[in-house]
Design a protein around this motif. Structure first.
Motif, PDB file in Angstrom:
ATOM      1  N   ALA A 177      -0.329   4.039  23.455  1.00 30.28           N
ATOM      2  CA  ALA A 177       0.468   3.757  22.260  1.00 30.28           C
ATOM      3  C   ALA A 177       0.006   2.475  21.581  1.00 30.28           C
ATOM      4  CB  ALA A 177       1.944   3.655  22.638  1.00 30.28           C
ATOM      5  N   TYR A 178      -0.239   1.426  22.368  1.00 33.48           N
ATOM      6  CA  TYR A 178      -0.689   0.175  21.760  1.00 33.48           C
ATOM      7  C   TYR A 178      -2.062   0.349  21.118  1.00 33.48           C
ATOM      8  CZ  TYR A 178      -2.050  -4.652  21.079  1.00 33.48           C
ATOM      9  OH  TYR A 178      -2.473  -5.832  20.504  1.00 33.48           O
ATOM     10  N   GLY A 179      -2.992   0.984  21.829  1.00 35.78           N
ATOM     11  CA  GLY A 179      -4.327   1.171  21.272  1.00 35.78           C
ATOM     12  C   GLY A 179      -4.310   1.998  20.001  1.00 35.78           C
ATOM     13  N   ALA A 180      -3.526   3.086  19.997  1.00 35.91           N
ATOM     14  CA  ALA A 180      -3.460   3.941  18.812  1.00 35.91           C
ATOM     15  C   ALA A 180      -2.842   3.196  17.637  1.00 35.91           C
ATOM     16  CB  ALA A 180      -2.653   5.192  19.129  1.00 35.91           C
ATOM     17  N   THR A 181      -1.823   2.389  17.912  1.00 36.29           N
ATOM     18  CA  THR A 181      -1.179   1.641  16.829  1.00 36.29           C
ATOM     19  C   THR A 181      -2.111   0.577  16.281  1.00 36.29           C
ATOM     20  OG1 THR A 181       0.925   1.986  17.963  1.00 36.29           O
ATOM     21  CG2 THR A 181       0.893   0.387  16.183  1.00 36.29           C
ATOM     22  N   LEU A 182      -2.854  -0.094  17.158  1.00 41.01           N
ATOM     23  CA  LEU A 182      -3.799  -1.115  16.703  1.00 41.01           C
ATOM     24  C   LEU A 182      -4.870  -0.497  15.811  1.00 41.01           C
ATOM     25  CD1 LEU A 182      -4.471  -4.136  16.989  1.00 41.01           C
ATOM     26  CD2 LEU A 182      -5.913  -3.544  18.942  1.00 41.01           C
ATOM     27  N   GLY A 183      -5.430   0.634  16.250  1.00 42.25           N
ATOM     28  CA  GLY A 183      -6.411   1.309  15.406  1.00 42.25           C
ATOM     29  C   GLY A 183      -5.808   1.844  14.128  1.00 42.25           C
ATOM     30  N   GLY A 184      -4.573   2.370  14.203  1.00 40.45           N
ATOM     31  CA  GLY A 184      -3.914   2.882  13.007  1.00 40.45           C
ATOM     32  C   GLY A 184      -3.645   1.799  11.982  1.00 40.45           C
ATOM     33  N   SER A 185      -3.296   0.599  12.449  1.00 43.54           N
ATOM     34  CA  SER A 185      -3.090  -0.508  11.514  1.00 43.54           C
ATOM     35  C   SER A 185      -4.385  -0.833  10.773  1.00 43.54           C
ATOM     36  CB  SER A 185      -2.595  -1.738  12.278  1.00 43.54           C
ATOM     37  OG  SER A 185      -2.441  -2.845  11.406  1.00 43.54           O
ATOM     38  N   GLY A 186      -5.503  -0.849  11.500  1.00 45.12           N
ATOM     39  CA  GLY A 186      -6.781  -1.101  10.844  1.00 45.12           C
ATOM     40  C   GLY A 186      -7.110  -0.053   9.800  1.00 45.12           C
ATOM     41  N   LEU A 187      -6.839   1.214  10.102  1.00 41.12           N
ATOM     42  CA  LEU A 187      -7.121   2.289   9.148  1.00 41.12           C
ATOM     43  C   LEU A 187      -6.254   2.166   7.905  1.00 41.12           C
ATOM     44  CD1 LEU A 187      -7.453   5.376  11.544  1.00 41.12           C
ATOM     45  CD2 LEU A 187      -9.279   4.267  10.236  1.00 41.12           C
ATOM     46  N   ALA A 188      -4.975   1.874   8.092  1.00 37.21           N
ATOM     47  CA  ALA A 188      -4.067   1.771   6.952  1.00 37.21           C
ATOM     48  C   ALA A 188      -4.517   0.673   5.988  1.00 37.21           C
ATOM     49  CB  ALA A 188      -2.642   1.507   7.431  1.00 37.21           C
ATOM     50  N   TRP A 189      -4.888  -0.483   6.530  1.00 39.28           N
ATOM     51  CA  TRP A 189      -5.275  -1.586   5.660  1.00 39.28           C
ATOM     52  C   TRP A 189      -6.686  -1.426   5.118  1.00 39.28           C
ATOM     53  CZ3 TRP A 189      -1.832  -4.578   3.550  1.00 39.28           C
ATOM     54  CH2 TRP A 189      -0.585  -4.682   4.158  1.00 39.28           C
ATOM     55  N   ALA A 190      -7.515  -0.625   5.772  1.00 37.95           N
ATOM     56  CA  ALA A 190      -8.816  -0.291   5.182  1.00 37.95           C
ATOM     57  C   ALA A 190      -8.617   0.490   3.890  1.00 37.95           C
ATOM     58  CB  ALA A 190      -9.651   0.517   6.177  1.00 37.95           C
ATOM     59  N   GLY A 191      -7.632   1.401   3.883  1.00 41.35           N
ATOM     60  CA  GLY A 191      -7.319   2.126   2.653  1.00 41.35           C
ATOM     61  C   GLY A 191      -6.804   1.208   1.559  1.00 41.35           C
ATOM     62  N   VAL A 192      -5.965   0.238   1.920  1.00 41.82           N
ATOM     63  CA  VAL A 192      -5.479  -0.734   0.933  1.00 41.82           C
ATOM     64  C   VAL A 192      -6.643  -1.531   0.355  1.00 41.82           C
ATOM     65  CG1 VAL A 192      -4.059  -2.800   0.634  1.00 41.82           C
ATOM     66  CG2 VAL A 192      -3.208  -0.895   2.020  1.00 41.82           C
ATOM     67  N   ALA A 193      -7.586  -1.927   1.211  1.00 46.90           N
ATOM     68  CA  ALA A 193      -8.762  -2.656   0.728  1.00 46.90           C
ATOM     69  C   ALA A 193      -9.603  -1.800  -0.204  1.00 46.90           C
ATOM     70  CB  ALA A 193      -9.603  -3.128   1.922  1.00 46.90           C
ATOM     71  N   ALA A 194      -9.712  -0.506   0.094  1.00 47.65           N
ATOM     72  CA  ALA A 194     -10.480   0.382  -0.771  1.00 47.65           C
ATOM     73  C   ALA A 194      -9.866   0.458  -2.169  1.00 47.65           C
ATOM     74  CB  ALA A 194     -10.555   1.775  -0.142  1.00 47.65           C
ATOM     75  N   ILE A 195      -8.530   0.491  -2.244  1.00 42.18           N
ATOM     76  CA  ILE A 195      -7.877   0.489  -3.554  1.00 42.18           C
ATOM     77  C   ILE A 195      -8.113  -0.841  -4.262  1.00 42.18           C
ATOM     78  CG2 ILE A 195      -5.622   0.452  -4.687  1.00 42.18           C
ATOM     79  CD1 ILE A 195      -4.681   2.573  -2.821  1.00 42.18           C
ATOM     80  N   ALA A 196      -7.977  -1.955  -3.535  1.00 37.22           N
ATOM     81  CA  ALA A 196      -8.193  -3.269  -4.134  1.00 37.22           C
ATOM     82  C   ALA A 196      -9.598  -3.390  -4.698  1.00 37.22           C
ATOM     83  CB  ALA A 196      -7.938  -4.369  -3.093  1.00 37.22           C
ATOM     84  N   ALA A 197     -10.565  -2.765  -4.041  1.00 40.40           N
ATOM     85  CA  ALA A 197     -11.947  -2.819  -4.523  1.00 40.40           C
ATOM     86  C   ALA A 197     -12.128  -2.048  -5.823  1.00 40.40           C
ATOM     87  CB  ALA A 197     -12.888  -2.260  -3.457  1.00 40.40           C
ATOM     88  N   GLN A 198     -11.244  -1.100  -6.113  1.00 36.94           N
ATOM     89  CA  GLN A 198     -11.369  -0.322  -7.341  1.00 36.94           C
ATOM     90  C   GLN A 198     -10.668  -0.986  -8.522  1.00 36.94           C
ATOM     91  OE1 GLN A 198     -13.494   2.058  -6.692  1.00 36.94           O
ATOM     92  NE2 GLN A 198     -13.200   1.542  -4.529  1.00 36.94           N
ATOM     93  N   VAL A 199      -9.565  -1.672  -8.266  1.00 41.36           N
ATOM     94  CA  VAL A 199      -8.772  -2.182  -9.381  1.00 41.36           C
ATOM     95  C   VAL A 199      -9.265  -3.525  -9.885  1.00 41.36           C
ATOM     96  CG1 VAL A 199      -6.734  -0.962  -8.541  1.00 41.36           C
ATOM     97  CG2 VAL A 199      -7.096  -3.323  -7.856  1.00 41.36           C
ATOM     98  N   SER A 200     -10.031  -4.250  -9.083  1.00 38.14           N
ATOM     99  CA  SER A 200     -10.456  -5.597  -9.475  1.00 38.14           C
ATOM    100  C   SER A 200     -11.910  -5.593  -9.905  1.00 38.14           C
ATOM    101  CB  SER A 200     -10.262  -6.569  -8.309  1.00 38.14           C
ATOM    102  OG  SER A 200     -10.982  -6.124  -7.183  1.00 38.14           O
ATOM    103  N   VAL A 201     -12.268  -6.630 -10.646  1.00 34.74           N
ATOM    104  CA  VAL A 201     -13.641  -6.746 -11.140  1.00 34.74           C
ATOM    105  C   VAL A 201     -14.542  -7.452 -10.135  1.00 34.74           C
ATOM    106  CG1 VAL A 201     -15.079  -7.715 -12.976  1.00 34.74           C
ATOM    107  CG2 VAL A 201     -12.854  -6.712 -13.519  1.00 34.74           C
ATOM    108  N   GLY A 202     -14.024  -8.433  -9.445  1.00 38.53           N
ATOM    109  CA  GLY A 202     -14.826  -9.205  -8.506  1.00 38.53           C
ATOM    110  C   GLY A 202     -14.316  -9.101  -7.090  1.00 38.53           C
TER     111      GLY A 202
END
Length: 545
Positions: A177-202
């Motif tokens: 459970a801990y390992g899956a949650t730790l990896g899941g947190s990384g995946l969720a915020w990777a998606g947030v970073a992908a959106i941030a990379a699209q909306v900003s110029v720099g």
């Protein structure tokens, strides 16, 4: 006039749009893996194995069930500790041992955010993405390769952390459970970073958007956990805490975590389709027609570029210092009866007074965070050179040394501001609760100030790498990660002293509680000056990239 036709040419239907958009993903993935061959294994290794070290330390410290019960009760009686790390849901070894590993859910988010933005928005900002896109590389290849690499890293972290915890004689369900949650947190915020990379110029704005979302999630989780817990459910970090490893695991929490990762990733692809390469969905504001007096030189320009980042970091240090100041008095109640805990804290650099030891260790960890800010400020030099803006600046009547010092000066002054802000916050909150505001404030400010030379050593390392081998400047993050690993493992597991001595954060005087010693401060300052001098001299003599 006649019209000639060219024979022998036949119309060929173009490849399907979907397959063409992803063409070359494998080649981009190989390129990204090669570029991250040092940094990626470091954060995967750290997040995969450090949780087991926390459990091992707790196992050595809390030798009886009564010790575990007392520790869990003391944590839950301190709103400040609960806000910093989250609640303890049971008195089992796994739950108590992983309590202080709760921030790892946010730390892996930082790693994935930096990884995704480095291989998406940074590539566009430097013009490499447009150059690569002119070949037979599809529009989505770069983003897909970055997400695959990041997701693979999160998967390895999840598996390795689960196996490491299970090998520590903990139940398989809680470890998984801990390992899956730790990896899941990384995946969720990777998606947030992908959106941030699209909306900003720099890239700088993209990191600011992603880290702003992460900071908001942390604040919501902290306030919710310190209260009745309802507000925590509005934060992905709160979901991770409420997985409750080793305490009747809530497996369904993986569903919203993975849903956030999938939805944000799909949204990033949709946004990517709507914009041109190098542009962002957030329009840039037009600048003033006449530059302000502060922009008349390189120092003013450097300050203009980095002031927002320093402000954001200062707010974070202020909030975290306030939380630590409120938690100090609870530390004695939680730990005072355990000789083993005293031994661990003393290895961390503390004294016999647990409150002073907590302040020392807490400010040492904040010094490590200040080093991350300092390295990012130095890397601004690297970004300016890679984007060829440095060449335009140096084409005027600006010397290389003056230009380099404009950014290096912020990298040196910034950590001083951050640590003093945090030290003041700790001292004020602690002093008010202990009815000794002047004394505690002075002690905490002194304890924060002596950490500055250790931070400057990391600044010197980053400047040296930039000056001597600019293409390897991001390796400074790897150096910091290695030092964090040695510092934490050495504190918890008693590494040989000569290995721990490689980390500058173990050398400052252990204030408050012990006498001030100038010798280690002078040594750290001397090393920092030499490293800075080597880096600036090398930059002055080499060609720009």
């Amino acid at each position: 006039m006649t019209t000639a036709t060219v024979g022998g040419r036949h119309y060929t239907a173009p490849a399907a749009r979907g397959s063409a958009d992803f063409a070359g993903t494998t080649r981009m993935l190989r390129l990204f893996l090669r570029r991250d061959r040092i940094v990626l294994p470091l954060w995967v290794f750290a997040f995969g194995l450090l949780p087991a070290f926390y459990v091992g330390s707790a196992k050595a410290v809390y030798t009886t069930q009564a010790d575990l019960d007392h520790a869990a009760k003391s944590v839950m009686e301190s709103p400040a500790l609960v806000a910093m790390y989250g609640p303890v849901f049971s008195t089992d070894l796994g739950s108590v041992g992983l309590w202080k590993a709760g921030p790892f859910y946010a730390m892996i988010a930082i790693a994935t955010i930096l990884t995704v933005i480095r291989h998406t928005r940074v590539e566009e900002e430097t013009g490499r993405a447009e150059l690569v896109g002119a070949t037979s590389i599809g529009r989505y290849a770069g983003l897909t390769a970055a997400m695959i690499m990041t997701a693979t890293g999160c998967l390895v972290v999840a598996i390795s952390s689960a196996l490491a915890l299970y090998s520590s004689d903990l139940p398989a369900a809680g470890s998984l459970a801990y390992g899956a949650t730790l990896g899941g947190s990384g995946l969720a915020w990777a998606g947030v970073a992908a959106i941030a990379a699209q909306v900003s110029v720099g890239a700088r704005v993209a990191r600011g958007v992603a880290f702003g979302a992460l900071g908001t999630a942390f604040a919501v989780r902290a306030v919710g956990d310190a209260g009745n817990g309802v507000l925590s459910w509005f934060s992905p970090l709160g979901w991770c805490i409420n997985m409750r490893p080793y305490a009747d695991e809530r497996w369904w929490i993986l569903i919203p975590l993975l849903t956030v990762g999938i939805v944000t990733t799909v949204a990033a692809y949709m946004l990517l389709r709507q914009r041109d390469t190098g542009s962002g969905l957030l329009a840039e504001r037009p600048g003033a027609p006449v530059a302000a007096p502060m922009l008349s030189g390189p120092s003013g320009l450097a300050w203009r570029l980095q002031r927002g980042s320093l402000l954001a970091w200062s707010i974070g240090f202020l909030l975290y210092g306030s939380l630590m100041g409120g938690a100090i008095n609870s530390v004695g109640d939680m730990l005072d009866n355990s000789k083993q805990i005293r031994d661990v804290i003393n290895r961390m650099g503390g004294t016999d007074v647990l409150q002073n030891s907590f302040i020392t260790f807490a400010l040492s960890m904040l010094a490590i965070a200040a080093s991350a800010y300092s390295i990012s400020a130095v890397l601004r030099l690297h970004d300016e050179e890679s984007s060829q803006r440095a060449e335009a600046t140096l084409a005027g009547s600006v010397s290389r040394v003056r230009y380099a010092l404009s950014h290096i000066g912020i990298a040196l002054v910034g950590p001083v501001v951050l640590l003093l802000v945090a030290g003041a916050a700790v001292g004020i909150i602690y002093g008010i609760s202990d009815d000794d505001l002047a004394g505690k404030l002075g002690d905490c400010l002194g304890a924060a100030a002596v950490q500055v030379p250790a931070v400057w050593v990391l600044t010197g390392i980053a400047v040296t790498i930039y000056g001597v081998a600019p293409r390897y400047t991001p390796v400074a993050w790897g150096v910091l990660s290695a030092m964090i690993t040695i510092f934490v493992i050495g504190s918890l597991d008693g590494l040989p002293q000569w290995i721990r001595d490689l980390v500058p954060f173990v050398h400052p005087p252990k204030l408050p509680g012990s006498s001030f010693q100038a010798t280690p401060i002078l040594w750290l300052l001397g090393i920092a000056v030499v490293l800075l001098g080597v880096g600036i001299a090398a930059f002055r003599r080499r060609d720009l990239r």
